[in-house]
Design a protein around this motif. Structure first.
Motif, PDB file in Angstrom:
ATOM      1  N   ASN A   1      11.909 -12.141   0.302  1.00 36.11           N
ATOM      2  CA  ASN A   1      10.611 -12.713  -0.044  1.00 36.11           C
ATOM      3  C   ASN A   1      10.046 -12.228  -1.374  1.00 36.11           C
ATOM      4  O   ASN A   1       8.851 -12.366  -1.629  1.00 36.11           O
ATOM      5  N   ASN A   2      10.932 -11.670  -2.213  1.00 36.62           N
ATOM      6  CA  ASN A   2      10.513 -11.316  -3.568  1.00 36.62           C
ATOM      7  C   ASN A   2       9.282 -10.420  -3.559  1.00 36.62           C
ATOM      8  O   ASN A   2       8.298 -10.650  -4.278  1.00 36.62           O
ATOM      9  N   LEU A   3       9.328  -9.376  -2.732  1.00 36.69           N
ATOM     10  CA  LEU A   3       8.185  -8.464  -2.622  1.00 36.69           C
ATOM     11  C   LEU A   3       8.130  -7.480  -3.784  1.00 36.69           C
ATOM     12  O   LEU A   3       9.151  -6.964  -4.230  1.00 36.69           O
ATOM     13  N   ASN A   4       6.943  -7.226  -4.240  1.00 36.61           N
ATOM     14  CA  ASN A   4       6.709  -6.212  -5.262  1.00 36.61           C
ATOM     15  C   ASN A   4       6.857  -4.838  -4.622  1.00 36.61           C
ATOM     16  O   ASN A   4       6.309  -4.585  -3.546  1.00 36.61           O
ATOM     17  N   SER A   5       7.568  -3.934  -5.288  1.00 35.45           N
ATOM     18  CA  SER A   5       7.807  -2.604  -4.722  1.00 35.45           C
ATOM     19  C   SER A   5       6.498  -1.856  -4.438  1.00 35.45           C
ATOM     20  O   SER A   5       6.437  -0.998  -3.551  1.00 35.45           O
ATOM     21  N   GLN A   6       5.451  -2.216  -5.159  1.00 32.99           N
ATOM     22  CA  GLN A   6       4.156  -1.556  -4.958  1.00 32.99           C
ATOM     23  C   GLN A   6       3.514  -1.939  -3.619  1.00 32.99           C
ATOM     24  O   GLN A   6       2.602  -1.265  -3.140  1.00 32.99           O
ATOM     25  N   HIS A   7       3.995  -3.042  -3.014  1.00 35.08           N
ATOM     26  CA  HIS A   7       3.379  -3.534  -1.787  1.00 35.08           C
ATOM     27  C   HIS A   7       4.117  -3.116  -0.526  1.00 35.08           C
ATOM     28  O   HIS A   7       3.600  -3.310   0.579  1.00 35.08           O
ATOM     29  N   VAL A   8       5.295  -2.540  -0.672  1.00 36.90           N
ATOM     30  CA  VAL A   8       6.170  -2.273   0.473  1.00 36.90           C
ATOM     31  C   VAL A   8       5.542  -1.302   1.470  1.00 36.90           C
ATOM     32  O   VAL A   8       5.581  -1.513   2.685  1.00 36.90           O
ATOM     33  N   VAL A   9       4.944  -0.226   0.980  1.00 37.17           N
ATOM     34  CA  VAL A   9       4.333   0.773   1.868  1.00 37.17           C
ATOM     35  C   VAL A   9       3.168   0.161   2.640  1.00 37.17           C
ATOM     36  O   VAL A   9       3.012   0.392   3.850  1.00 37.17           O
ATOM     37  N   ALA A  10       2.358  -0.652   1.969  1.00 29.94           N
ATOM     38  CA  ALA A  10       1.228  -1.304   2.636  1.00 29.94           C
ATOM     39  C   ALA A  10       1.717  -2.256   3.726  1.00 29.94           C
ATOM     40  O   ALA A  10       1.125  -2.341   4.813  1.00 29.94           O
ATOM     41  N   VAL A  11       2.801  -2.989   3.453  1.00 27.26           N
ATOM     42  CA  VAL A  11       3.390  -3.884   4.452  1.00 27.26           C
ATOM     43  C   VAL A  11       3.798  -3.074   5.684  1.00 27.26           C
ATOM     44  O   VAL A  11       3.516  -3.467   6.832  1.00 27.26           O
ATOM     45  N   ALA A  12       4.446  -1.944   5.457  1.00 27.14           N
ATOM     46  CA  ALA A  12       4.883  -1.089   6.563  1.00 27.14           C
ATOM     47  C   ALA A  12       3.691  -0.609   7.394  1.00 27.14           C
ATOM     48  O   ALA A  12       3.763  -0.540   8.628  1.00 27.14           O
ATOM     49  N   GLN A  13       2.605  -0.289   6.731  1.00 27.92           N
ATOM     50  CA  GLN A  13       1.417   0.205   7.444  1.00 27.92           C
ATOM     51  C   GLN A  13       0.872  -0.836   8.417  1.00 27.92           C
ATOM     52  O   GLN A  13       0.498  -0.508   9.551  1.00 27.92           O
ATOM     53  N   TYR A  14       0.822  -2.095   7.992  1.00 32.45           N
ATOM     54  CA  TYR A  14       0.307  -3.146   8.872  1.00 32.45           C
ATOM     55  C   TYR A  14       1.294  -3.473   9.995  1.00 32.45           C
ATOM     56  O   TYR A  14       0.875  -3.754  11.130  1.00 32.45           O
ATOM     57  N   ILE A  15       2.590  -3.433   9.692  1.00 33.57           N
ATOM     58  CA  ILE A  15       3.593  -3.656  10.740  1.00 33.57           C
ATOM     59  C   ILE A  15       3.463  -2.580  11.818  1.00 33.57           C
ATOM     60  O   ILE A  15       3.542  -2.859  13.023  1.00 33.57           O
ATOM     61  N   ALA A  16       3.226  -1.360  11.384  1.00 33.43           N
ATOM     62  CA  ALA A  16       3.111  -0.230  12.321  1.00 33.43           C
ATOM     63  C   ALA A  16       1.894  -0.355  13.235  1.00 33.43           C
ATOM     64  O   ALA A  16       1.888   0.169  14.352  1.00 33.43           O
ATOM     65  N   LYS A  17       0.871  -1.066  12.772  1.00 33.34           N
ATOM     66  CA  LYS A  17      -0.350  -1.237  13.576  1.00 33.34           C
ATOM     67  C   LYS A  17      -0.250  -2.426  14.533  1.00 33.34           C
ATOM     68  O   LYS A  17      -1.134  -2.610  15.380  1.00 33.34           O
TER      69      LYS A  17
END
Length: 513
Positions: free
Chosen positions: A240-256
């Protein structure tokens, strides 16, 4: 992980064994059932009566005649005349009793799709599973989807249709029974937030594939919204052509979220700084996740770090294919395997990693682990296959093994005979042998419940309404004639059954799975 909708022909003379693994993610349990009961909770057709294929087949792929008939009737301007002609044609008799409709890459005009949808919505038949993928519907997507929404569909594949309109988001909520949805490959990135809101508001979707949609800058907001769904359990955001700066934030929401299976392949995780990579893994492995796919992310340099966090987690199924692990030094490879195989994993996929030189090492560690299902396809084992097989069969827990596409022709009989003595329930050796070797080795397997020796999925012509490769059909015919009653064989046909295939298998003891 997310799988393509496939039709499988399976020869069997015994009931399949119970699925292995923890209850929360166990695979569909197969049992004798009526055609009406033949759809499990994941949308898979399950039939174990040999007569079902002829008498009660719930799967339908339109024939060339049916396609021509629909296109012809749909071209008539008058709606009442169309309905009358369709009724007179006896079309309903051809699809009566079907619950799975496969329209993958079907040459129907847009009006014909609408006609078919309207016919189904009358309630004459009840379609549970619909595959509309790869039809290039573009601007016709919204009306076609809306027309089918009047039926009782619970599994919908609308991938790769060049959709690029916001209306799709609203239509999703019209499917009141939908629990499995595939919108991958549709370039819906700029409408991603609307789609996410629809998934949440539908309150029924449990499995959602949104891979290959160019999320880009919308990725964090998309995941923030979709993570609030109380029903969603399986999510695929690969490529999905994700920006590396957004990866940690994505993980945080998945974890919730309540998500337990997450596919995140092909998102260039290898470009992350070490600190961000550690934070990403730390968050995901301390979540509710039980299945994780990090394939094709160029993560060889982070292999040991990944293994350490997986080993500390409750993840039981891990896909790490296509990460070029073959470039690791021997010591690093040993450490990676040592850590990973001393985890809670029941399912591991290390396919397409160029691991031929490490075949013996991999086999040794997997054989000593508690892994139940192991995928090691496309690693160019070649002559290393014989030694690999000799070691892997010593495993006390392994029940499913995939060694497809490993160039095993040079040691085919040795590998086959070795694996035939194993405790495996399911074995995939497809795309390795010649037809003659396939026919010869089937008699060796008397313990394995399911063995796949011929996979037609790579034949671009198999499954198309009016065209099948003579080579594949010839192999299928020859295998049918040589079939041993005690040896189950699985043949996968990704795009569906055709008239030619049904005609060949019609006189044999065949089950549709």
């Amino acid at each position: 992980m997310w799988k393509k909708l496939k039709a499988k022909i399976k020869f069997t003379s015994k009931e399949p064994k119970e699925a292995k693994g923890e209850d929360i993610l166990k695979k569909p349990q197969y049992r004798m059932m009526t055609p009406e009961e033949a759809i499990d909770e994941y949308g898979v057709a399950v039939v174990h009566d040999p007569s079902v294929l002829k008498k009660h087949n719930v799967y339908l792929r339109l024939t060339s005649d049916m396609i021509e008939e629909l296109n012809s009737i749909a071209s008539i301007p008058d709606k009442s005349a169309r309905s009358c002609l369709l009724e007179q044609s006896g079309f309903y008799k051809k699809i009566l009793g079907k619950t799975i409709l496969d329209l993958f890459d079907t040459p129907l005009r847009a009006q014909a799709f609408l006609l078919l949808a309207e016919f189904i919505s009358t309630g004459i038949i009840s379609i549970d599973i619909l595959n509309l993928s790869c039809n290039n519907l573009r601007q016709d997507s919204a009306p076609v989807l809306k027309a089918f929404a009047k039926s009782t569909i619970h599994t919908l594949n609308f991938s790769n249709n060049c959709v690029n309109e916001a209306a799709i988001a609203d239509i999703i909520m019209c499917y009141k029974a939908l629990h499995t949805l595939d919108l991958s490959g549709n370039d819906l990135g700029k409408f991603a937030l609307l789609v996410a809101a629809s998934i949440v508001n539908s309150d029924t979707v449990q499995k959602f594939n949104f891979s290959n949609n160019n999320l880009g800058e919308n990725s964090v907001l998309f995941v923030e919204i979709i993570a609030t769904s109380q029903m969603l359990r399986i999510l695929d955001l690969s490529n999905n052509n994700l920006n590396s700066q957004h990866v940690v934030a994505v993980a945080q929401y998945i974890a919730k979220s309540n998500i337990i299976s997450f596919a995140f392949s092909g998102n260039n995780l290898g470009q992350l700084k070490e600190g961000d990579m550690i934070e990403f893994l730390k968050i995901l492995t301390n979540s509710k996740l039980r299945e994780l796919d990090l394939s094709s992310n160029k993560l060889a340099l982070y292999a040991e770090t990944v293994a350490q966090y997986i080993a500390k987690s409750n993840i039981i199924s891990f896909v790490f294919s296509g990460n070029n692990l073959g470039q690791l030094k021997e010591g690093d490879m040993i450490e990676f395997l040592k850590i990973l195989t001393n985890s809670k994993l029941h399912e591991l996929d290390l396919s397409s990693n160029k691991l031929a030189l490490y075949a013996e090492t991999v086999a040794n560690y997997v054989a000593k682990s508690n892994i139940i299902s192991f995928v090691f396809s496309d690693n160019n084992l070649g002559r290393n296959g014989e030694l690999f097989a000799q070691i892997i069969i010593t495993s006390q827990t392994l029940r499913e093994l995939d060694l497809s596409s490993n160039n095993l022709a040079c040691c085919d009989l040795a590998v086959s005979r070795t694996l035939a003595t194993s405790k495996l329930d399911t074995l995939d050796l497809s795309d390795n042998f010649s037809c003659y070797t396939i026919l010869y080795v089937t008699g060796e397997f008397t313990r394995v419940d399911t063995i796949k020796l011929l996979d037609t999925s790579n034949d671009p012509n198999i499954g198309r309404p009016n065209y099948c490769s003579n080579n594949s059909l010839a192999q299928l015919q020859e295998m049918m004639e040589y079939q041993h009653d005690q040896v189950p064989i699985t043949i996968e046909i990704v795009t569906g059954l055709t008239q030619e295939i049904v005609q060949i298998i019609g006189d044999y003891n065949v089950c549709l799975q």
